[in-house]
Design an enzyme around this catalytic site. Structure first.
Site, PDB file in Angstrom:
ATOM      1  N   TYR A 148       1.116  -1.022   0.311  1.00  0.00           N
ATOM      2  CA  TYR A 148       0.070   0.163   0.270  1.00  0.00           C
ATOM      3  C   TYR A 148       1.006   1.476  -0.376  1.00  0.00           C
ATOM      4  O   TYR A 148       0.527   1.946  -0.360  1.00  0.00           O
ATOM      5  CB  TYR A 148      -0.594  -0.164   1.354  1.00  0.00           C
ATOM      6  N   LYS A 152       1.378   3.955  -3.109  1.00  0.00           N
ATOM      7  CA  LYS A 152       0.867   5.671  -2.844  1.00  0.00           C
ATOM      8  C   LYS A 152       2.361   6.018  -3.399  1.00  0.00           C
ATOM      9  O   LYS A 152       2.003   7.841  -3.777  1.00  0.00           O
ATOM     10  CB  LYS A 152       0.665   5.574  -1.042  1.00  0.00           C
TER      11      LYS A 152
END
Ligand SMILES: NC(=O)c1ccc[n+]([C@@H]2O[C@H](COP(=O)([O-])OP(=O)(O)OC[C@H]3O[C@@H](n4cnc5c(N)ncnc54)[C@H](O)[C@@H]3O)[C@@H](O)[C@H]2O)c1
Length: 272
Positions: A148, A152
């Site tokens: 994750y 980003k």
């Protein structure tokens, strides 16, 4: 100013839809179409599906891009599809529609492993790191703690490429800590306070509901081309440095984690 919000049915999306409604003309998007009370409706737009986005951003001045998969430590395949490809699709469609600015919801997980070495705790909010008295600047090296976090970082760099090299869009990435419920009694308190380490972590990352709305407002308004900055309230034991957020966006946090946690501790009703 006409502003679209993706991921508008989610936690932060609902907060921003309510908090920014008076100031901006909002168009809300999420995976599923939904009619809410008091005339609020959400339009369907799966950002991982480029064709489904065609024409959806026409006439918008800015987009707050919240849509992403982030809960329960998502797999690499999931973050590639929803977060990286989704953000690429969104920027491309925004550029085609001549949207001026994207405000992107990034995360502390891009740098949360900053203090990590094979010998140290894996979190930037570990006591070992806090004891060093250092804070992490957004310009410090990336230190993702998950796929994750990696996704980003990739999205931030997509924004950097379109803003700084192609110069066709403005891009502000907010590395959000923990956007907490307005009422401490709605927070998962027993989970947060289950150990001093976990509580310290949340105290450092705390971003109040009011500061969340104010910060996204500033990110829509500030005059700049590209910025990556941290997003927490003015917490007493900061780990993530807010200098750029304050100086470059004009962020003026009203809250801090001490009062929130004191209120929560004195009245832990609703803890789950
Ligand atoms: N909540 C926090 O404290 C926090 C902290 C750091 C970063 N963030 C980031 O902020 C953003 C919003 O967080 P949240 O807590 O509101 O998340 P959330 O999970 O509550 O909401 C996300 C929304 O995005 C939608 N969505 C997911 N994939 C989509 C897709 N492919 N197309 C369109 N919509 C899609 C979901 O349906 C959901 O409504 C996320 O990008 C998250 O990574 C949140």
């Amino acid at each position: 100013m006409k502003v679209g919000i993706t991921g508008a049915a989610g936690l932060i999306g609902q907060r921003l839809a309510a908090g920014l409604r008076g100031k901006y003309e909002l168009t809300l998007f999420d995976l599923k179409e939904e009619a809410r009370g008091d005339g609020v409706s959400i339009m369907s737009a799966d950002v991982s599906d480029r064709e489904a986005l065609a024409g959806r951003f026409e006439g918008l001045d800015a987009i707050i891009h919240l849509a992403a998969i982030h809960r329960s430590n998502p797999s690499f395949a999931d973050v590639v599809r929803s977060n990286i490809v989704g953000t690429y699709n969104l920027i491309e469609e925004a550029r085609r529609a001549k949207v001026r600015r994207i405000v992107f919801a990034s995360t502390n997980h891009t740098q949360n492993a900053r203090a990590a070495s094979p010998l140290m705790d894996m979190s930037a909010t570990s006591q070992a790191f806090v004891d060093t008295g250092k804070t992490i600047k957004p310009t410090d090296p990336p230190a993702p703690d998950s796929y994750y976090g990696v996704s980003k970082l990739c999205c931030e760099d997509l924004g950097r490429y379109y803003a700084e090299f192609l110069r066709c869009i403005e891009f502000v990435a907010l590395r959000i800590g923990w956007s907490a419920p307005g009422n401490p009694n709605d927070a998962p308190l027993t989970k947060i306070m289950r150990s001093p380490d976990v509580e310290r972590h949340y105290r450092a990352l705390f971003l109040s509901e009011r500061d969340t709305v104010h910060l996204f407002d500033r990110a829509l308004q500030a005059k700049l081309t590209f910025l990556v900055c941290h997003a927490t309230s003015a917490n007493p034991q900061p780990v993530f440095d807010l200098t750029d957020t304050i100086d470059k966006l004009g962020f003026s946090p009203q809250d801090n984690s001490d009062k929130y946690f004191d209120d929560a501790q004195s009245n832990p009703v609703g803890a789950s």
